[in-house]
Design a protein around this motif. Structure first.
Motif, PDB file in Angstrom:
ATOM      1  N   SER A  25       9.435  11.237  -3.405  1.00  0.00           N
ATOM      2  CA  SER A  25       9.999  11.031  -2.072  1.00  0.00           C
ATOM      3  C   SER A  25       8.939  11.138  -0.988  1.00  0.00           C
ATOM      4  O   SER A  25       9.049  10.518   0.065  1.00  0.00           O
ATOM      5  N   LYS A  26       7.914  11.931  -1.247  1.00  0.00           N
ATOM      6  CA  LYS A  26       6.868  12.126  -0.256  1.00  0.00           C
ATOM      7  C   LYS A  26       5.565  11.507  -0.759  1.00  0.00           C
ATOM      8  O   LYS A  26       4.782  12.136  -1.453  1.00  0.00           O
ATOM      9  N   THR A  27       5.356  10.244  -0.427  1.00  0.00           N
ATOM     10  CA  THR A  27       4.113   9.571  -0.786  1.00  0.00           C
ATOM     11  C   THR A  27       3.600   8.835   0.441  1.00  0.00           C
ATOM     12  O   THR A  27       4.379   8.260   1.204  1.00  0.00           O
ATOM     13  N   GLN A  28       2.291   8.875   0.661  1.00  0.00           N
ATOM     14  CA  GLN A  28       1.689   8.307   1.869  1.00  0.00           C
ATOM     15  C   GLN A  28       1.107   6.922   1.549  1.00  0.00           C
ATOM     16  O   GLN A  28       0.255   6.785   0.670  1.00  0.00           O
ATOM     17  N   LEU A  29       1.577   5.924   2.294  1.00  0.00           N
ATOM     18  CA  LEU A  29       1.148   4.553   2.036  1.00  0.00           C
ATOM     19  C   LEU A  29      -0.308   4.311   2.390  1.00  0.00           C
ATOM     20  O   LEU A  29      -0.936   3.397   1.863  1.00  0.00           O
ATOM     21  N   ASP A  30      -0.867   5.113   3.299  1.00  0.00           N
ATOM     22  CA  ASP A  30      -2.227   4.862   3.774  1.00  0.00           C
ATOM     23  C   ASP A  30      -3.279   5.585   2.930  1.00  0.00           C
ATOM     24  O   ASP A  30      -4.445   5.655   3.336  1.00  0.00           O
ATOM     25  N   ARG A  31      -2.893   6.100   1.783  1.00  0.00           N
ATOM     26  CA  ARG A  31      -3.843   6.815   0.924  1.00  0.00           C
ATOM     27  C   ARG A  31      -3.927   6.142  -0.444  1.00  0.00           C
ATOM     28  O   ARG A  31      -3.000   5.442  -0.856  1.00  0.00           O
ATOM     29  N   HIS A  33      -3.697   6.037  -4.527  1.00  0.00           N
ATOM     30  CA  HIS A  33      -2.607   6.620  -5.296  1.00  0.00           C
ATOM     31  C   HIS A  33      -2.969   6.827  -6.763  1.00  0.00           C
ATOM     32  O   HIS A  33      -3.778   6.105  -7.337  1.00  0.00           O
ATOM     33  N   ALA A 188      -2.512  10.360  -3.177  1.00  0.00           N
ATOM     34  CA  ALA A 188      -1.085  10.675  -3.086  1.00  0.00           C
ATOM     35  C   ALA A 188      -0.414  10.225  -4.372  1.00  0.00           C
ATOM     36  O   ALA A 188      -0.873   9.289  -5.036  1.00  0.00           O
TER      37      ALA A 188
END
Length: 328
Positions: A25-31, A33, A188
């Motif tokens: 649920s908590k994943t950052q698109l700008d990082r 993976h 992330a």
């Protein structure tokens, strides 16, 4: 999936959906993976006759697979139709086949028929080995499918645009790799379905049960991925595969496309030509829909003039737009 690995991911706030999807649920698109991969499994082929067995069944040249070079390929039926596609890596004396979980048991059973009295052991290692995908700013080998052996794992380069690697690891190494990337490298956690989309966009033709035994390897672009050897000698289905090659280009090939559609069509869904009296031009191999956009790989008749005006038979409102596939 390895129980210890699954417990670790649950502690990392992973949610398991529909059996083979892992969502954070908590994943950052700008990082960059790191992804847990749950839809693929690992079949180990070991013993002194392992290479001989695989060489007589796989489309790729198994003797080119080393601890520094993996290969993609397929197992075919006698009619030259691909039963399953795979990535083949080597770890010490063992060959590791990465392939869709739903096709692992059928492939294992098929290979078992050729073992006879040979020194070969076929082992489903999906419950003791973990698969992780990494996509981001880490450097990767320029050579596609180049591999390196790490303590507790094997890492395969999947290309540099974007840079991606697939790691086959024991549980301890997988947990260490995951923790290092999140706490030390600024990565992330990524959803497993997003990794499947990256494979799709790269033109990697993973097969499902529905698409098994439908297409010769050239229709899946496996020749462009280096997954078909035309000099290695005989293997099951080789005569048909070679005839397709030496009599000229295949009439069908794999294409990447997108359309405005929420729900992904099923494998083998029919694709029609708007300008040809809605004649069939091919079918869907695999598709993923997200945010109103559906990306798909499709096996299509090759247009002589390079022009296409395609639609899904069951969704005529959804015009398919072909996207470039780069296998460089």
């Amino acid at each position: 999936m390895n129980p210890q690995w699954k417990s670790f991911l649950l502690a990392e706030h992973a949610v398991f959906e529909n059996g083979d999807r892992i969502v954070f649920s908590k994943t950052q698109l700008d990082r960059p993976h790191i992804y847990p991969i749950s839809h693929l499994g690992v079949l180990s082929v070991s013993g002194k006759d392992a290479a001989k067995l695989l060489q007589g069944q796989a489309t790729c040249n198994v003797f080119e697979v080393t601890e520094t070079q993996a290969r993609t390929g397929a197992f075919c039926n006698p009619k030259g139709r691909a039963i399953a596609t795979f990535l083949l890596a080597k770890q010490a004396d063992d060959y590791l086949l990465v392939l869709p979980l739903e096709l692992l048991e059928p492939v294992k059973n098929r290979l078992q028929k050729y073992v006879l009295r040979s020194d070969i052991r076929l082992t489903d290692r999906s419950d003791d080995l973990c698969l992780l995908g990494i996509s981001g700013n880490e450097p990767v080998a320029e050579r596609r499918f180049a591999t390196c052996r790490n303590e507790g794992g094997v890492t395969i380069s999947l290309g540099s645009s974007p840079p991606r690697t697939l790691t086959i690891a024991d549980t301890e190494h997988a947990i260490t790799l995951w923790s290092e990337h999140l706490t030390e490298k600024g990565f992330a956690p990524g959803n497993s379905e997003d990794w499947r989309l990256l494979d799709l966009l790269a033109g990697i033709p993973w097969l499902s049960r529905a698409a098994s035994e439908e297409h010769v390897p050239q229709m899946l672009n496996l020749d462009k991925l280096g997954g078909v050897s035309f000099t290695k000698g005989c293997y099951t289905g080789q005569e048909i595969v070679a005839r397709t090659h030496y009599l000229g280009k295949a009439k069908r090939a794999l294409f990447l496309a997108e359309c405005a559609l929420d729900a992904a069509p099923e494998p083998n869904a029919s694709i029609l030509d708007r300008n040809g009296g809605e004649q069939s031009r091919g079918q869907v191999l695999t598709a993923i829909g997200h945010g109103g956009i559906c990306h798909l790989l499709a096996v299509l008749l090759i247009s002589e003039n390079g022009e296409y005006d395609l639609m899904l038979k069951d969704h005529p409102e959804a015009t398919l737009r072909l996207l470039p596939l780069d296998y460089a």
